[in-house]
Design an enzyme around this catalytic site. Structure first.
Site, PDB file in Angstrom:
ATOM      1  N   LYS A 126      69.066   0.335 102.580  1.00  0.00           N
ATOM      2  CA  LYS A 126      68.321  -0.847 102.160  1.00  0.00           C
ATOM      3  C   LYS A 126      67.839  -1.641 103.366  1.00  0.00           C
ATOM      4  O   LYS A 126      66.656  -1.992 103.465  1.00  0.00           O
ATOM      5  CB  LYS A 126      69.232  -1.716 101.279  1.00  0.00           C
ATOM      6  CG  LYS A 126      68.545  -2.873 100.642  1.00  0.00           C
ATOM      7  CD  LYS A 126      69.450  -3.492  99.593  1.00  0.00           C
ATOM      8  CE  LYS A 126      69.698  -2.480  98.457  1.00  0.00           C
ATOM      9  NZ  LYS A 126      70.941  -2.699  97.738  1.00  0.00           N
TER      10      LYS A 126
ATOM     11  N   ARG B 272      73.855  -7.947  99.610  1.00  0.00           N
ATOM     12  CA  ARG B 272      73.904  -6.614  99.001  1.00  0.00           C
ATOM     13  C   ARG B 272      74.506  -5.604  99.957  1.00  0.00           C
ATOM     14  O   ARG B 272      74.375  -5.740 101.177  1.00  0.00           O
ATOM     15  CB  ARG B 272      72.502  -6.108  98.660  1.00  0.00           C
ATOM     16  CG  ARG B 272      71.755  -6.994  97.722  1.00  0.00           C
ATOM     17  CD  ARG B 272      70.344  -6.441  97.533  1.00  0.00           C
ATOM     18  NE  ARG B 272      69.444  -7.482  97.091  1.00  0.00           N
ATOM     19  CZ  ARG B 272      68.653  -7.356  96.019  1.00  0.00           C
ATOM     20  NH1 ARG B 272      68.664  -6.247  95.305  1.00  0.00           N
ATOM     21  NH2 ARG B 272      67.872  -8.327  95.674  1.00  0.00           N
TER      22      ARG B 272
ATOM     23  N   GLY C  60      74.647   1.680  92.436  1.00  0.00           N
ATOM     24  CA  GLY C  60      75.642   1.037  91.584  1.00  0.00           C
ATOM     25  C   GLY C  60      77.005   0.962  92.198  1.00  0.00           C
ATOM     26  O   GLY C  60      77.990   0.663  91.535  1.00  0.00           O
TER      27      GLY C  60
ATOM     28  N   MET D  36      78.090  -1.174  94.321  1.00  0.00           N
ATOM     29  CA  MET D  36      78.556  -2.550  94.279  1.00  0.00           C
ATOM     30  C   MET D  36      77.517  -3.439  93.680  1.00  0.00           C
ATOM     31  O   MET D  36      76.326  -3.256  93.923  1.00  0.00           O
ATOM     32  CB  MET D  36      78.883  -3.029  95.680  1.00  0.00           C
ATOM     33  CG  MET D  36      79.814  -4.224  95.617  1.00  0.00           C
ATOM     34  SD  MET D  36      79.913  -5.113  97.147  1.00  0.00           S
ATOM     35  CE  MET D  36      78.917  -6.539  96.741  1.00  0.00           C
TER      36      MET D  36
ATOM     37  N   ARG E  19      62.613   2.306  98.359  1.00  0.00           N
ATOM     38  CA  ARG E  19      63.485   3.451  98.644  1.00  0.00           C
ATOM     39  C   ARG E  19      62.857   4.678  98.018  1.00  0.00           C
ATOM     40  O   ARG E  19      61.981   4.573  97.146  1.00  0.00           O
ATOM     41  CB  ARG E  19      64.882   3.219  98.088  1.00  0.00           C
ATOM     42  CG  ARG E  19      64.890   3.033  96.593  1.00  0.00           C
ATOM     43  CD  ARG E  19      66.278   2.716  96.066  1.00  0.00           C
ATOM     44  NE  ARG E  19      66.194   2.300  94.678  1.00  0.00           N
ATOM     45  CZ  ARG E  19      67.193   1.736  94.008  1.00  0.00           C
ATOM     46  NH1 ARG E  19      68.344   1.504  94.594  1.00  0.00           N
ATOM     47  NH2 ARG E  19      67.035   1.411  92.743  1.00  0.00           N
TER      48      ARG E  19
ATOM     49  N   HIS F 117      85.891  21.539  83.849  1.00  0.00           N
ATOM     50  CA  HIS F 117      85.996  22.992  83.714  1.00  0.00           C
ATOM     51  C   HIS F 117      84.804  23.557  82.937  1.00  0.00           C
ATOM     52  O   HIS F 117      84.141  24.495  83.373  1.00  0.00           O
ATOM     53  CB  HIS F 117      87.307  23.347  83.003  1.00  0.00           C
ATOM     54  CG  HIS F 117      87.501  24.810  82.791  1.00  0.00           C
ATOM     55  ND1 HIS F 117      87.139  25.453  81.631  1.00  0.00           N
ATOM     56  CD2 HIS F 117      87.996  25.755  83.618  1.00  0.00           C
ATOM     57  CE1 HIS F 117      87.425  26.737  81.744  1.00  0.00           C
ATOM     58  NE2 HIS F 117      87.954  26.953  82.937  1.00  0.00           N
TER      59      HIS F 117
ATOM     60  N   ARG G 175      77.957  45.882  90.332  1.00  0.00           N
ATOM     61  CA  ARG G 175      79.355  46.108  89.924  1.00  0.00           C
ATOM     62  C   ARG G 175      79.423  47.279  88.974  1.00  0.00           C
ATOM     63  O   ARG G 175      79.020  47.169  87.817  1.00  0.00           O
ATOM     64  CB  ARG G 175      79.906  44.859  89.236  1.00  0.00           C
ATOM     65  CG  ARG G 175      80.261  43.737  90.184  1.00  0.00           C
ATOM     66  CD  ARG G 175      80.317  42.417  89.453  1.00  0.00           C
ATOM     67  NE  ARG G 175      78.963  42.067  89.010  1.00  0.00           N
ATOM     68  CZ  ARG G 175      78.467  40.841  89.002  1.00  0.00           C
ATOM     69  NH1 ARG G 175      79.195  39.824  89.386  1.00  0.00           N
ATOM     70  NH2 ARG G 175      77.239  40.618  88.598  1.00  0.00           N
TER      71      ARG G 175
ATOM     72  N   ARG H 240      78.942  48.674  94.573  1.00  0.00           N
ATOM     73  CA  ARG H 240      80.370  48.528  94.852  1.00  0.00           C
ATOM     74  C   ARG H 240      81.165  49.545  94.033  1.00  0.00           C
ATOM     75  O   ARG H 240      80.949  49.689  92.829  1.00  0.00           O
ATOM     76  CB  ARG H 240      80.841  47.123  94.495  1.00  0.00           C
ATOM     77  CG  ARG H 240      82.341  46.933  94.750  1.00  0.00           C
ATOM     78  CD  ARG H 240      82.795  45.521  94.513  1.00  0.00           C
ATOM     79  NE  ARG H 240      82.786  45.191  93.092  1.00  0.00           N
ATOM     80  CZ  ARG H 240      83.097  43.983  92.611  1.00  0.00           C
ATOM     81  NH1 ARG H 240      83.413  43.016  93.443  1.00  0.00           N
ATOM     82  NH2 ARG H 240      83.081  43.749  91.323  1.00  0.00           N
TER      83      ARG H 240
ATOM     84  N   GLU I 204      87.196  40.467 101.793  1.00  0.00           N
ATOM     85  CA  GLU I 204      87.636  39.547 100.737  1.00  0.00           C
ATOM     86  C   GLU I 204      89.143  39.375 100.735  1.00  0.00           C
ATOM     87  O   GLU I 204      89.715  38.785  99.831  1.00  0.00           O
ATOM     88  CB  GLU I 204      87.156  40.030  99.365  1.00  0.00           C
ATOM     89  CG  GLU I 204      87.528  41.466  99.051  1.00  0.00           C
ATOM     90  CD  GLU I 204      86.917  41.970  97.734  1.00  0.00           C
ATOM     91  OE1 GLU I 204      86.598  41.162  96.861  1.00  0.00           O
ATOM     92  OE2 GLU I 204      86.793  43.208  97.586  1.00  0.00           O
TER      93      GLU I 204
ATOM     94  N   SER J 247      80.182  42.660 103.480  1.00  0.00           N
ATOM     95  CA  SER J 247      79.732  41.690 102.485  1.00  0.00           C
ATOM     96  C   SER J 247      80.932  40.821 102.148  1.00  0.00           C
ATOM     97  O   SER J 247      81.957  41.328 101.690  1.00  0.00           O
ATOM     98  CB  SER J 247      79.218  42.413 101.245  1.00  0.00           C
ATOM     99  OG  SER J 247      78.818  41.462 100.286  1.00  0.00           O
TER     100      SER J 247
ATOM    101  N   THR K  18      83.535  36.137  98.694  1.00  0.00           N
ATOM    102  CA  THR K  18      84.177  34.828  98.879  1.00  0.00           C
ATOM    103  C   THR K  18      84.956  34.373  97.652  1.00  0.00           C
ATOM    104  O   THR K  18      85.776  33.469  97.766  1.00  0.00           O
ATOM    105  CB  THR K  18      83.135  33.763  99.271  1.00  0.00           C
ATOM    106  OG1 THR K  18      82.042  33.836  98.357  1.00  0.00           O
ATOM    107  CG2 THR K  18      82.636  34.010 100.683  1.00  0.00           C
TER     108      THR K  18
ATOM    109  N   CYS L 151      78.494  38.103  98.759  1.00  0.00           N
ATOM    110  CA  CYS L 151      78.171  38.386  97.359  1.00  0.00           C
ATOM    111  C   CYS L 151      79.103  37.661  96.412  1.00  0.00           C
ATOM    112  O   CYS L 151      79.182  37.991  95.244  1.00  0.00           O
ATOM    113  CB  CYS L 151      78.166  39.888  97.097  1.00  0.00           C
ATOM    114  SG  CYS L 151      79.761  40.668  97.393  1.00  0.00           S
TER     115      CYS L 151
ATOM    116  N   TYR M 241      72.148  37.913 104.821  1.00  0.00           N
ATOM    117  CA  TYR M 241      71.676  37.669 103.450  1.00  0.00           C
ATOM    118  C   TYR M 241      72.756  37.026 102.597  1.00  0.00           C
ATOM    119  O   TYR M 241      73.947  37.089 102.924  1.00  0.00           O
ATOM    120  CB  TYR M 241      71.190  38.964 102.790  1.00  0.00           C
ATOM    121  CG  TYR M 241      72.276  39.973 102.507  1.00  0.00           C
ATOM    122  CD1 TYR M 241      72.981  39.937 101.301  1.00  0.00           C
ATOM    123  CD2 TYR M 241      72.590  40.972 103.419  1.00  0.00           C
ATOM    124  CE1 TYR M 241      73.974  40.859 101.039  1.00  0.00           C
ATOM    125  CE2 TYR M 241      73.577  41.907 103.156  1.00  0.00           C
ATOM    126  CZ  TYR M 241      74.268  41.834 101.965  1.00  0.00           C
ATOM    127  OH  TYR M 241      75.262  42.743 101.701  1.00  0.00           O
TER     128      TYR M 241
END
Lengths: 897, 897
Positions: free
Chosen positions: A28, A96, A105, A107, A340, A461, A585, A641, A768, A787, A790, A854, A874
Site C-alpha cells: 500500500k 492501515r 483483510g 487487519m 493495487r 483432505h 504405469r 515403468r 524414489e 526419474s 517424489t 514423475c 523435464y
C-alpha cells in the site's frame, strides 16, 4: 553509525524512499508513493517501514528513536494539508497495515484517528457538519476499541440498536448529532468498564496505540493462517501507512468509489467500477445504499470523471497491470486513496494479459507472470451449460454455496458412503456427500463424479484429493446437515428446509461452489472444445490460451511430459502440449477386463512354469497397449515403468470374487484365499513391490520388456518414430538396477535379433528411495536416466504414509510444522535435499544423465520452480495439468532470470 | 617395466617373498613360508599368487608368462627333494587353494599329482610298495576327475564297490595291487566316456589343469556362499600351493597326524592331537581306523615326539596364537605340512587368550583380537545341568542334532503353531516347532521358550529372530518330519521311529544343536552365576571373562549402554557392564497389567478432558517405573524415549477383548470396535506414531515428562545420582522437535519449581527418519543428543519393512544384492551414508553433541566397527549383548589403531 530511517513521507508530488519499494514500505505504501511521484493527487501521509514492525515483534517495543522521529515527521503531513494533528484545525488520519505481499483483510483499518473532545469542535467548524463529525467520532471509538483494544463489537452494536429502538429509527442515518454524541458517551463508558482505563483522548496516544496494534496484527491468527495458506514467509513484517483523511461524505459535491481498470470477471478492456455521492468508503462496501456504475460519474461530475479516467489509464500503463483503485472526492477535489494490482478470474487474467501484450502495454514475459498457473484447471474443466443452470437458479434450486475446491461441473445421485459410491461404479453417476472425507474415502471419491463436504477448507483432505483426481469438488458447505445414517441431507436456506434423500440428483459446480438440486447438462469448457476442434466457431479465449502457451513454451527451459497409461490419455496429453510420456504405469493395464484373470493366475502360480505360462498369455495384451501409445506419441519419448505395486493389490477381496476366480483357474477358493492371505503385508508400501518383483520373478521383467520392444518394432515398421524408455521402479541398491538392466538388455537384444530390425531404447530408473539418492553415483554407472518418484520419496524421506498421514497432517499444518502438505508441494528442505544429493552424485558419474520427475509434484507450480532450479530436464504430470506445468515452468524460468 | 612375479619358492630353510604375507600368498602358503624360514622341516614347494588367480578369473586365461615361469621354478623343488616331476624318480605334488582369509572346505585338495603310466614304475621302485603306488594312482584319478574335471564321484565309487564285491573284500585295504590297477583302468575309461578325452597322462598337463581348477574354485557356489556368509570381499582371490608330496604310509616308521597346540574345546594348555602310523592324512580324517592320542607318540617315536613338541611350542610362540598343525612322518623323518590358527570353542578362546597373556606370550591387545565377540552369548546363555543331560543321552533320548542357531538351553511342551504358542503364554513353557518360521511367527516365538525348525540355516528367519530375542534355537534339523495338521513330529533315527505329539515335552540346546526328548533342568551359565554371586565357588572361567572385559574396557573408545525397560533389565544390564541405559521404551510399561485398561481409555478418549483424566491415572505408574530404573542405574545416564508405537497396537484385537474392555470403561463394545478400526492404518510404520503422537496429543508428552522429572527428584532426595535424558522419537522436521522440547521444558520447569529442587536433564532426539538426517544441523540447534534409531532408519532408507521383507530378502542375499540382512548388520553404503551426513551436519551446529545408537545394530560387531569409525560416543544394545559390544568396541578400537 547512521541510524536506520523508519519513517518516510509522501504527498505534494514528493515521495521519500519510494525506491525502497514494497519490501520496506509494504504494497500500500509503495503504491501511494508511486502515485505521489506520478503527480496523482493522494492525501499526504507517512509510511513506517516493515523493519520497524519486525523490531517491535522481536523486542516487544518500538525501535529506539522511532517515536521521536514520528513526531518530527508528522508536521510534514500537517503542513501539506494545512491542519494540525490534535489541533484546532485538526488533522485526522487513517492507519492501515501494508504487507510486502497482499494479505487482504489481515487487519481492519482505523479511520478518523485524531478525533477527541478537544478536536471535535474544530472539526465541526471545518466541515460545518456536526452530525458527520459526531458519527465519525462514534465510528472511530468503535473501530479503535475493536481493532486496537480488542473489545467485542457486539456491546457497541447493542448500544446503537438500543438508541435506534428508543427513537424508533430504522437506519443509522435517522440518528441526530445529539443521539450520536450520547452513543459516543456510552461507548466510552464501555471502554472504561472493560479495560479499566479511559478511552485515549490524546491524539498522540491514539496514534501510538494504533501503530502498535498494526505491528501486532502481523502475528494474529488470521494473518498466520493466511500466510501458511499462501506460502508467505513469516519474517516479512508489515508496514504502517498513516494518511491524512479525506471525506467523501461532505455533501453532494463529495463521494467515494472503487474501480478496476478492466473488468475483473471477464477481462474486458473497459473502465469498471462503482461509486456513491456523499458517502464514506465503507458505505460502498457495506451495501446499504446501491452504488452507481462508474459511467454515471461521467454525467454527474464530468471533469472528475475525465480526471479519474486519465489517472486510471496512467496507472495501468505505469504498473503494467490491471489496477484496483479506491478514490474519494472531497468537495469537488479527487483523491486517489489506493491502487493495487486487481484480483481477477482466471479467464479475465488470460484475456487481460494477452490483450495488454497486443496493445503494446506489457511484454510477453510480463503477460506470463500475470496468469496464475493454478487458474488454468478451471479454464479447462467442464462447465454446466449456461442456460439450464441459469433457469435452475431462477427456479430456486440453488441449495447452497460452499468453497470451490476442485474445478469442474458434475451431476449425479447423492450417496453418503464410499461403499455406496463404489457399488454404483460403472452404472450410475454419483456425487459423494460426506461430513468430511478421510483416506478411507479415496476409492469412493474415485468412483464418484464429484465430491461435496459440509466441513473443511481449500486444503482439506477432500479438496486436495479431488484436485489431484481432477474431480469437481465443493467443500465447507456448512449449511448442509448431513445424516449419513438416515441417508439424508438437509438444507435450511432462505427460510425453507429442503431434505434430499440418497439417490436424488444434485449438481455441483466446483469452479463456483454452487450446489444445485436436480441434474444439469454439462459441456466441455470453451477452450477444451476449441483445442479438440469441437467448438464449431472461433474462440477468442482459446486463441488467447494458445498464444499464452506459445509464449510459455518459448520462455521455459523445462520440458513437460505427461503421466499416461492408455492411448486415450496419451492423446489428451498431446493435445495439452505434452512433449512425451514421463510415466506409463503398466499395472493399470493389468486391471483391464479379461486380463485380470491371467494376472491373478500369474500371481498365484506355484511354479516358475505356471507363472511363465500366464505371462505368455499377458504378452500380446501388453504389446497391444504399447503399440497404441507409441502410435499416438509418434516422435516423442515414452517412459514405460515396469510393474510396480504389491501383487496382492491385484487379488480378489471377497469370498464371491475368490469363487469367481476359482471357476477360471485351477485352484479352489480356499487355496486362492490362503495364497492371497500369504501375500498380505503389514506395511505394503515397504514390502514386496517395485523392482523387487522383477528380482524375484525376472520373467515378469522379460515379458514386459518383450512387449515394449516388440511393440516398438511393430510401429517402427509403419513409419512411426518410437523412442521407448524402460524404467525400473523402487531401486534402492545399484545391484538391483544392474540385475534388472541385464534382464532387459538380454531380452531386448533377443527380440531385436529375432526381428532383424534395430530400435533404440533407454534404460533408466526411478529415484524414489532415500538409499537410491545417496548411491546415485553408482546407479548412474548404468542408468541412462533418473526419474524422481517424489510421491514415494516423500513417503520414505518423511516416513509419512500418504494414505495414513491424514490423521496427523492437519495438526502439522495448523502448528506450522509444514507450510503445505508435502504430498502436494515438494518438501524442499527434506525431500528436495535428497533430490539435490542424487542429482549431484548422479552427474558425477554421468554428466549428461537425463533427469525428470514423475511424482504428482510434477504438476505443482511451486514444486516446478524447485525442479527448474535444481536443473531437471523435464517434469511429468497428469494430462490435465500439462498446461499448468508449461506455464509454471515458463514463469520460473523468467523469475530465475 | 619389471614383469610381476607370480610364483615363489619355499623349502630348504628358504622362503622367497615370505614378506608378502597372506594377501598375496594365501594363508596356507604364507604359513608354510613362515615355517620354512623358522627352519621347521616342510616339504618344499611353490606358491602361485592371488594376483594370478584374479587375472585368470578376469581374463579366462593365465597371466602372460605364468606357465613359462612355472616350468622355470618347478626344478627348484625337484632339486630340493632330488626328484623330477614326471621323471623316473618322480616328484609328486599336492595342489591346494589358499585364500588370504580362511575359507575351510572351499576346494578339495589334489594329492599325488604327477602320477601316470610313465612315473608309476619309478614310484614303485622308489617306495618298494606297488600296492601303495597303485592305490595312490587310483585315488589321484578319482580326486582329479572330481575336482578338476567336475565328474560325479558316484560312478567311481561304484567301480570300487563292484570290485570289492567281486572278490568278497570288506575294506579297501583288502584290494591287491592288481585289483587297484584294474580299477584305475576302469576309472580312466569312465573319464574317456564322460569327457570324450583321455585322462591326462602328461604331468605338466595335470598340473596346469589343477591350477586352473583352483583358480576357478574361487567362484564356485560354495565359495561365494561362504564369503557372503562371512562378509569376505569377492576380489581377494586364492593362491595355489604346489608342494612336494611326502608319505605317511610307507611302513611302520611312517605316519601322519593332526594336532592343536592347546585343547581346542576347553582351551587347556596341553598339546593335543591324534595320529596314525602307516597312513595318509585322509585316513585320520575318514575315521576308518581309530587314531592314537598324540601322547602315545612319545612312546612309539620318542625323538619324533620331542621334535614335534618343540616345533609346536615354537609355532605357537611365533604366531602368538593356538595353532592347528598337520604333520607327516616319512620313514622316520618329520614334516610339517600345514600350520594355521586353530578353531576353538568360545570358552576355549577365552581361556587361551587370557592364559597366553599371563604367560607373557601375547599382549592384552592380541588377546582381545583372539576372542570373537559372537562367542560371548553362548558363554552367558543358560545350559542344561550336565548330569541329567548326560543321563538322557545315555538313555537314548537324543532325538536329533540340528544347527546351533541361538545359544541357550530350554525345555517345554511342543507346539506347532504360533497361535498355540501364544495361547500357552504365561501358563506353560513351550517349544515352538515349525518347518521354518516366517514373520507371522514372531509373536509365537516371543511366547515360546525356544524354537526348533526342520529347515533353514544359521541365517534363516528363525535363527536371526531367535538370536535377536536371545531365545535358544535349533534350526535345519532335517531328520524331523513335522505334520502340523496331525500335530506330530516324527524322527527316524538309528533305525527307530519316534513320534512326538503336541504337548509332549522336549529339550533343545541351542549351543550344541541337540534335541532331546523330555524335560531337562537348566541352570545359568557358570559365568552368569559367578557374576551374580550365585556360584558359591571360585570360577576360573568367570575370572578370565572379567579380566578380558577389563582389558576391553581399557582398549575401547565407544561407551556401551543397554536397552532396558524395567528395573530387572536395568540390573542385568549393569551386571554385564552397561554404562547407562541408551533406550528405555516407555510403551512396554503401558502393556503391564491394570494400566493397559487406562492406556486404552486414554487412546479411545473422545475429548481432551477424558484423555487427560486417563493420563492422570497413568502418571503414578510411570513415575514408579522410572524411580525403579533410576535407582538401579544410580550414577549412570538413562535415556527415556517418549511413547513411540501407533496407538492401535494397544487396542483389543477380538470381540471378547472388546467386551472385556467395555466392562471397564464407559463405551459399548461396538463403539470400541468402531474407534479401533478408525485408528487402523494401511502402513502403520509410516503412520501416526512417534513424536506425531506428542504433537497431536501434547498431554501425553506432559504426563511422561512429569513422570520422569518427578521420579528423578524423588530418587535424588534419597541420594541417588540421576542423569535423565528425555528422547523424542521419529522426528523428521526440526519444528517437531522444537515443539516437543518446549512442552518438555515447560513441564519440567513446573515440576522443578513445585518441588523446589533442581535436577539436570537432557533433551535429545532419535535420528531414524531420512529427513532428520539431512536436517540434522537444524535439529541440533536445540537437541542435546542424537541417538540413531537404525532399525527404523533402515526401514525408511531402504523402503524395507522389517516384517515384510522376508518375502524377498532371501532372494536378495542369494543374488548378492546385500551381503547380510541390513536389519542384522548396518547397511553402510545406504543407511551409513545418512548416519554420516547426520553426524557431519549435527556437529556443524553443535560440535559437542552427544551421539549414540540404539537400534539393534548397537549389538552387532560389524556395525559397531562402523559406529566407532564415524565417531559415535556410545552404542546401546540388549543387556545380554552388552559384553559382546564391549569386546567388539575394543577390537575395532585396536584395529583402527
Amino acid at each position: 553509525m547512521v541510524e536506520e530511517e523508519y519513517i518516510y513521507f509522501f504527498g505534494d508530488g514528493r515521495a521519500e524512499g519510494a525506491r525502497l519499494g514494497k519490501p520496506v514500505l509494504g504494497g500500500k505504501g509503495a503504491n501511494l508513493m508511486q502515485m505521489a511521484l506520478l503527480g496523482i493527487p493522494v492525501p499526504p501521509g507517512l509510511v513506517i517501514t516493515t523493519a520497524a514492525c519486525n523490531y517491535y515483534n522481536e523486542h516487544g517495543e518500538f525501535p529506539p528513536g522511532l517515536e521521536e522521529r514520528l513526531w518530527q515527521k508528522l508536521p510534514e503531513v500537517e503542513r501539506a494539508v494545512g491542519m494540525q494533528f490534535g489541533g484546532d484545525r485538526p488533522l485526522l488520519v487513517s492507519v492501515r497495515s501494508g504487507a510486502p505481499v497482499s494479505m487482504p483483510g489481515m487487519m481492519d483499518t482505523i479511520l478518523n484517528l485524531g478525533l477527541n473532545q478537544k478536536t471535535i469542535p474544530g472539526m465541526i467548524k471545518a466541515t460545518g457538519n456536526e452530525r458527520f463529525v459526531r458519527d465519525s467520532y462514534r465510528r472511530f471509538i468503535q473501530m479503535f476499541s475493536n481493532v486496537v483494544l480488542g473489545l467485542d463489537m457486539e456491546q457497541f452494536e447493542h448500544v446503537l440498536e438500543k438508541q435506534k429502538e428508543a427513537i424508533g429509527a430504522e437506519n443509522d442515518t435517522d440518528l441526530s448529532a445529539d443521539h450520536l454524541k450520547n452513543i459516543a458517551g456510552e461507548y466510552r463508558a464501555i471502554v472504561k468498564r472493560e479495560t479499566g482505563r479511559d478511552f485515549p483522548e490524546d491524539a498522540r496516544s491514539q496514534l501510538r496505540a494504533a501503530i502498535e496494534a498494526v505491528f501486532r496484527s502481523w502475528n494474529n491468527e488470521r494473518a498466520i493462517y493466511y500466510r501458511r495458506l499462501n506460502g508467505i514467509p513469516d519474517d516479512l513484517g508489515t508496514a504502517v501507512t498513516i494518511q491524512a483523511m479525506v471525506f467523501g461524505n461532505m455533501g453532494e459535491d463529495s463521494g467515494t468509489g472503487v474501480a478496476f481498470t478492466r473488468n475483473p470477471s471477464t477481462g474486458e478492456n473497459k473502465f469498471y467500477g462503482e461509486y456513491l455521492l456523499n458517502a464514506q468508503g465503507e458505505d460502498v462496501v457495506a451495501g446499504i445504499r446501491t452504488p452507481h456504475p462508474i459511467e454515471d460519474l461521467k454525467k454527474q461530475m464530468p471533469e472528475i470523471y475525465t480526471e479519474l479516467d486519465e489517472i486510471q489509464k496512467r496507472l495501468e500503463r505505469h504498473f503494467g497491470d490491471m489496477q484496483d483503485l479506491e478514490f474519494t472526492i472531497q468537495q469537488k477535489k479527487l483523491y486517489l486513496l489506493q491502487t493495487r494490482t486487481g484480483k481477477r478470474t482466471g479467464a479475465a487474467a488470460l484475456r487481460i494479459a494477452v490483450e495488454m501484450v497486443k496493445a503494446g502495454l506489457i511484454s510477453e514475459k510480463k503477460a506470463l507472470m500475470q496468469v496464475d498457473p493454478e487458474a488454468i484447471p478451471s479454464m479447462l474443466a467442464p462447465v454446466f451449460v449456461s442456460q439450464p443452470k441459469r433457469d435452475a437458479i431462477k427456479e430456486g434450486r440453488l441449495l447452497a454455496k460452499g468453497l470451490p475446491a476442485g474445478p469442474g461441473a458434475a451431476s449425479g445421485k447423492i450417496v453418503f458412503t464410499s461403499v455406496e459410491a463404489m457399488a454404483h461404479a460403472g452404472k450410475d453417476r454419483v456425487i459423494l456427500v460426506r461430513q468430511e472425507t478421510s483416506p478411507e474415502d479415496i476409492m469412493g471419491m474415485e468412483a464418484s463424479q464429484g465430491v461435496l463436504t459440509a466441513r473443511g477448507g481449500m486444503t482439506s483432505h477432500a479438496a486436495v484429493v479431488a484436485r489431484g483426481m481432477n474431480k469437481p469438488c465443493v467443500v465447507g458447505c456448512s449449511v448442509l446437515r448431513i445424516d449419513a445414517r438416515a441417508r439424508t441431507m438437509t438444507v435450511h436456506s432462505a427460510g425453507k428446509t429442503v431434505e434430499i434423500r440418497e439417490g436424488e440428483e444434485i449438481s455441483i459446480d466446483g469452479s463456483t461452489g454452487e450446489v444445485i438440486r436436480g441434474s444439469l447438462p454439462t459441456e466441455s469448457s470453451e477452450i477444451d472444445q476449441a483445442l479438440n476442434g469441437k467448438l464449431g466457431r472461433p474462440s477468442e479465449m482459446a486463441e488467447n490460451f494458445k498464444l499464452l502457451m506459445q509464449w510459455a513454451d518459448v520462455a521455459r527451459r523445462l520440458s513437460v511430459r505427461a503421466n499416461a497409461d492408455t492411448p486415450r490419455d496419451a492423446r489428451a496429453a498431446r493435445n495439452f502440449g505434452a512433449e512425451g510420456i514421463g510415466l506409463c504405469r503398466t499395472e493399470h493395464m493389468f486391471f483391464d477386463g479379461d486380463r485380470l484373470v491371467i494376472v491373478r493366475q500369474m500371481i498365484l502360480a506355484d511354479s516358475e512354469e505356471e507363472r511363465k505360462a500366464a505371462l505368455d498369455k499377458l504378452l500380446p495384451f501388453q504389446r497391444e497397449d504399447f503399440i497404441g501409445i507409441f502410435t499416438v506419441m509418434d516422435g516423442l519419448p515414452v517412459t514405460v515403468r515396469l510393474l510396480d505395486p504389491p501383487l496382492h493389490e491385484f487379488l480378489p477381496q471377497t469370498r464371491a470374487q475368490d469363487e469367481e476366480l476359482a471357476a477360471h483357474i485351477n485352484l479352489t477358493p480356499e487355496e486362492i484365499k490362503r495364497r492371497s492371505v500369504a501375500l498380505k503385508e503389514d506395511n505394503p508400501m515397504l514390502g514386496h513391490r517395485g523392482c523387487r518383483l522383477g528380482i524375484t520373478f525376472p520373467d515378469i521383467t522379460r515379458m514386459q520388456t518383450r512387449a515394449v520392444i516388440e511393440a516398438a518394432l511393430e510401429v517402427k515398421k509403419k513409419g512411426v518414430i518410437v523412442l521407448p524408455e524402460i524404467m525400473v521402479p523402487l531401486v534402492g541398491h545399484p545391484k538391483e538396477f544392474f540385475l534388472q538392466k541385464q534382464v532387459i538388455d538380454e531380452t531386448a537384444k533377443a527380440v531385436i535379433e529375432e526381428a532383424g530390425i534395430e530400435v533404440d531404447y533407454l534404460v533408466g530408473t526411478m529415484i524414489e528411495i532415500p538409499r537410491a539418492a545417496v548411491r546415485a553415483d553408482e546407479i548412474a554407472q548404468q542408468a541412462e536416466f533418473f526419474s524422481f518418484g517424489t510421491n514415494d520419496l516423500t513417503q520414505m524421506t518423511l516416513a509419512f504414509s500418504r494414505d495414513d498421514s491424514g490423521s496427523f497432517l492437519d495438526d502439522y499444518l495448523e502448528q506450522n510444522i509444514y507450510e503445505k502438505s508435502p504430498f502436494q508441494t515438494l518438501d524442499r528442505d527434506g525431500v528436495g535435499e535428497l533430490v539435490k544429493i542424487a542429482i549431484q552424485r548422479g552427474k558425477k558419474t554421468r554428466p549428461e544423465i537425463k533427469l525428470g520427475v514423475c511424482g504428482e509434484h510434477g504438476g505443482d507450480p511451486q514444486s516446478i520452480e524447485f525442479f527448474h532450479q535444481v536443473g531437471l530436464h523435464y517434469v511429468s504430470c497428469s494430462p490435465f495439468r500439462v498446461a499448468v506445468a508449461r506455464l509454471a515452468a515458463a514463469r520460473t524460468a523468467l523469475k530465475s532470470g
